[in-house]
Design a protein around this motif. Structure first.
Motif, PDB file in Angstrom:
ATOM      1  N   PRO A  28       0.821  -1.201   0.000  1.00 42.84           N
ATOM      2  CA  PRO A  28       0.000   0.000   0.000  1.00 42.84           C
ATOM      3  C   PRO A  28       0.852   1.246   0.000  1.00 42.84           C
ATOM      4  N   LEU A  29       0.262   2.329  -0.510  1.00 42.18           N
ATOM      5  CA  LEU A  29       0.922   3.625  -0.502  1.00 42.18           C
ATOM      6  C   LEU A  29       0.631   4.296   0.828  1.00 42.18           C
ATOM      7  N   SER A  30       1.568   4.280   1.725  1.00 41.05           N
ATOM      8  CA  SER A  30       1.345   4.894   3.028  1.00 41.05           C
ATOM      9  C   SER A  30       2.623   5.526   3.514  1.00 41.05           C
ATOM     10  N   GLY A  31       2.499   6.786   3.970  1.00 39.09           N
ATOM     11  CA  GLY A  31       3.652   7.487   4.512  1.00 39.09           C
ATOM     12  C   GLY A  31       4.691   7.774   3.464  1.00 39.09           C
ATOM     13  N   PRO A  32       5.746   8.521   3.821  1.00 36.18           N
ATOM     14  CA  PRO A  32       6.818   8.808   2.872  1.00 36.18           C
ATOM     15  C   PRO A  32       7.617   7.548   2.607  1.00 36.18           C
ATOM     16  N   ALA A  33       7.515   7.018   1.381  1.00 37.13           N
ATOM     17  CA  ALA A  33       8.249   5.805   1.015  1.00 37.13           C
ATOM     18  C   ALA A  33       9.037   6.061  -0.243  1.00 37.13           C
ATOM     19  N   ALA A  34      10.274   5.669  -0.262  1.00 37.52           N
ATOM     20  CA  ALA A  34      11.124   5.853  -1.428  1.00 37.52           C
ATOM     21  C   ALA A  34      11.654   4.512  -1.859  1.00 37.52           C
ATOM     22  N   PRO A  35      12.158   4.406  -3.089  1.00 35.60           N
ATOM     23  CA  PRO A  35      12.801   3.163  -3.505  1.00 35.60           C
ATOM     24  C   PRO A  35      13.925   2.806  -2.549  1.00 35.60           C
ATOM     25  N   ALA A  36      14.068   1.526  -2.298  1.00 33.61           N
ATOM     26  CA  ALA A  36      15.081   1.094  -1.336  1.00 33.61           C
ATOM     27  C   ALA A  36      16.466   1.509  -1.788  1.00 33.61           C
ATOM     28  N   PRO A  37      17.277   2.137  -0.890  1.00 30.14           N
ATOM     29  CA  PRO A  37      18.634   2.527  -1.262  1.00 30.14           C
ATOM     30  C   PRO A  37      19.465   1.301  -1.598  1.00 30.14           C
ATOM     31  N   THR A  38      20.365   1.471  -2.521  1.00 30.17           N
ATOM     32  CA  THR A  38      21.260   0.379  -2.904  1.00 30.17           C
ATOM     33  C   THR A  38      22.664   0.917  -3.027  1.00 30.17           C
ATOM     34  N   SER A  39      23.616   0.011  -2.967  1.00 30.27           N
ATOM     35  CA  SER A  39      25.006   0.413  -3.154  1.00 30.27           C
ATOM     36  C   SER A  39      25.312   0.464  -4.631  1.00 30.27           C
ATOM     37  N   ALA A  40      25.881   1.585  -5.082  1.00 32.68           N
ATOM     38  CA  ALA A  40      26.231   1.726  -6.481  1.00 32.68           C
ATOM     39  C   ALA A  40      27.443   0.872  -6.789  1.00 32.68           C
ATOM     40  N   PRO A  41      27.541   0.318  -8.011  1.00 38.22           N
ATOM     41  CA  PRO A  41      28.725  -0.447  -8.388  1.00 38.22           C
ATOM     42  C   PRO A  41      29.955   0.435  -8.390  1.00 38.22           C
ATOM     43  N   ALA A  42      31.109  -0.209  -8.456  1.00 35.18           N
ATOM     44  CA  ALA A  42      32.375   0.524  -8.322  1.00 35.18           C
ATOM     45  C   ALA A  42      32.532   1.612  -9.362  1.00 35.18           C
ATOM     46  N   ASN A  43      32.042   1.386 -10.593  1.00 37.30           N
ATOM     47  CA  ASN A  43      32.221   2.364 -11.659  1.00 37.30           C
ATOM     48  C   ASN A  43      31.057   3.343 -11.747  1.00 37.30           C
ATOM     49  N   PRO A 119      13.745  18.809  -1.658  1.00 39.10           N
ATOM     50  CA  PRO A 119      14.484  18.461  -0.446  1.00 39.10           C
ATOM     51  C   PRO A 119      15.567  17.425  -0.732  1.00 39.10           C
ATOM     52  N   GLY A 120      16.591  17.435   0.091  1.00 44.37           N
ATOM     53  CA  GLY A 120      17.708  16.519  -0.104  1.00 44.37           C
ATOM     54  C   GLY A 120      17.295  15.065  -0.103  1.00 44.37           C
ATOM     55  N   ALA A 121      16.316  14.701   0.764  1.00 42.14           N
ATOM     56  CA  ALA A 121      15.883  13.307   0.814  1.00 42.14           C
ATOM     57  C   ALA A 121      15.272  12.867  -0.508  1.00 42.14           C
ATOM     58  N   THR A 122      14.557  13.766  -1.173  1.00 44.80           N
ATOM     59  CA  THR A 122      13.943  13.447  -2.463  1.00 44.80           C
ATOM     60  C   THR A 122      15.007  13.256  -3.537  1.00 44.80           C
ATOM     61  N   LEU A 123      15.974  14.177  -3.587  1.00 48.23           N
ATOM     62  CA  LEU A 123      17.057  14.054  -4.567  1.00 48.23           C
ATOM     63  C   LEU A 123      17.882  12.794  -4.326  1.00 48.23           C
ATOM     64  N   GLN A 124      18.112  12.453  -3.047  1.00 49.66           N
ATOM     65  CA  GLN A 124      18.873  11.249  -2.724  1.00 49.66           C
ATOM     66  C   GLN A 124      18.151  10.004  -3.245  1.00 49.66           C
ATOM     67  N   ALA A 125      16.837   9.945  -3.035  1.00 51.08           N
ATOM     68  CA  ALA A 125      16.063   8.785  -3.486  1.00 51.08           C
ATOM     69  C   ALA A 125      16.072   8.675  -5.002  1.00 51.08           C
ATOM     70  N   MET A 126      15.934   9.797  -5.709  1.00 50.15           N
ATOM     71  CA  MET A 126      15.926   9.759  -7.174  1.00 50.15           C
ATOM     72  C   MET A 126      17.292   9.349  -7.715  1.00 50.15           C
ATOM     73  N   GLY A 127      18.358   9.901  -7.132  1.00 50.15           N
ATOM     74  CA  GLY A 127      19.701   9.553  -7.590  1.00 50.15           C
ATOM     75  C   GLY A 127      20.020   8.086  -7.384  1.00 50.15           C
ATOM     76  N   GLU A 128      19.604   7.533  -6.248  1.00 51.61           N
ATOM     77  CA  GLU A 128      19.866   6.120  -5.971  1.00 51.61           C
ATOM     78  C   GLU A 128      19.061   5.217  -6.897  1.00 51.61           C
TER      79      GLU A 128
END
Length: 377
Positions: A28-43, A119-128
């Protein structure tokens, strides 16, 4: 080759042609939810550290992810494109669409001091999310289909070299040369890659029209992260009887065309389609040049000591102009040069030409798929 383009041909459509819908996960769509953060590959470039509650211009994310922004101030709808991946948002609202299936609630994008900021949290989620999508595409992309097109055939012999007279007269016909190479190339690629679909436009002395050949390629359905390449094989002719050698052609980058499939763009924002079409054109051109160079190198290694290497060239041939995928046209030699026509009439020389094209295709596919263990030619 040490740098891989961001995306490949028709793969772009798989990500972009979604509609506003609920998440496929059923959560369900509830509360502020963003795509799960992941570790970027080395390159993969690392996302900058943002303060979650501070506002930042979108410019930083655009530069970081090599993204393009399309924003309509009348509707307040914006779209971010990076490497074929799309994020949609509406100004002042917290509903974001990532790709075609994932909806998330984030702090909204706002118009502040004459520019779009978030906001920074939004940009962080989009970049990840962009980093994750690029990593997935790199890991899963494959050349699923290879279409081989022996030029001419049937009532159309193509270029013909006529030599000698009387009982000693003989000829070299383009349609016979191209078919012999194509059939052997088909056999070798099928043997190497039984899991790939290897197709050929004709297997005998028949005459599929140029339109039929291109339709066969454009009509193929591909799965997620699957790609297709088109290889058209021809022989050359010239009024100059001394002209000889092989060359590989790709579509002139200055030629403008529509490469989007109309049947797959229904319901998609008309504002973004010109951007998407331009991106696809650039992808096809980039990959076609890489494929052309790989085949040219393969031919040079096999027959470079016997004939001229005429290089990689750009032109607007029908088959490369109308194929909606990376495509090349290979000219294997001149049937109007008697010495070259004699070589083109021998099985040994045709085997060398086939091996050159084969090695080029294998090199390109290994490069594109970034295999840990290269294919063995």
């Amino acid at each position: 080759m040490n740098r891989r383009p961001l995306c490949f041909g028709r793969l772009l459509l798989v990500v972009l042609l979604g509609t506003w819908s609920l998440p496929l996960t059923g959560q369900p769509l509830s509360g502020p939810a963003a795509p799960a953060p992941t570790s970027a590959p080395a390159n993969e470039p690392q996302s900058p550290t943002y303060r979650p509650d501070s506002l930042y211009p979108l410019d930083g994310l655009l530069a970081e992810r090599q993204a393009a922004l399309n924003f309509d101030p009348l509707t307040g709808i914006g779209q971010l494109l990076s490497g074929g991946d799309l994020i949609r948002f509406k100004l002042g609202e917290g509903l974001f669409l990532f790709g075609g299936s994932l909806i998330s609630w984030l702090e909204p994008v706002r118009w502040v001091d004459g520019r779009l900021q978030a906001p920074g949290a939004t940009l962080q989620a989009m970049g990840e999310w962009f980093a994750l999508r690029r990593a997935e595409r790199t890991a899963l992309t494959s050349v699923a289909v290879i279409l081989i097109d022996p030029g001419h055939g049937g009532r159309d012999p193509g270029a013909v070299g006529l030599f000698g007279s009387g009982s000693a007269a003989w000829q070299a016909r383009e349609k016979d040369i191209t078919l012999a190479i194509a059939l052997e190339l088909y056999r070798q690629l099928t043997q190497l890659w039984p899991d790939k679909t290897i197709l050929i436009t004709r297997t005998g002395d028949t005459f599929p029209s140029l339109e039929d050949r291109v339709s066969m390629a454009n009509g193929l359905e591909l799965g997620v992260n699957e790609a297709i390449i088109y290889i058209s094989i021809h022989a050359n002719a010239s009024f100059n009887a001394r002209a000889n050698g092989f060359e590989v052609w790709y579509l002139n980058p200055e030629y403008r065309r529509t490469v989007l499939d109309d049947s797959k763009t229904e319901g998609h924002s008309q504002d973004v389609l010109p951007i998407l079409n331009t991106m696809l054109e650039e992808e096809y051109t980039t990959e076609s040049i890489f494929l052309a160079r790989a085949i040219q190198d393969g031919l040079s290694a096999q027959v470079g000591g016997q004939t001229s290497n005429r290089g990689v060239r750009a032109e607007e041939w029908f088959v490369v102009r109308n194929a909606r995928m990376p495509s090349v046209l290979v000219e294997v030699g001149f049937v109007t040069n008697e010495a070259e026509a004699q070589r083109l009439s021998t099985e040994a020389y045709l085997q060398k030409l086939t091996k050159g094209i084969y090695n080029g295709v294998v090199s390109f596919v290994d490069y594109f798929e970034q295999r840990r263990t290269p294919s063995t030619p």
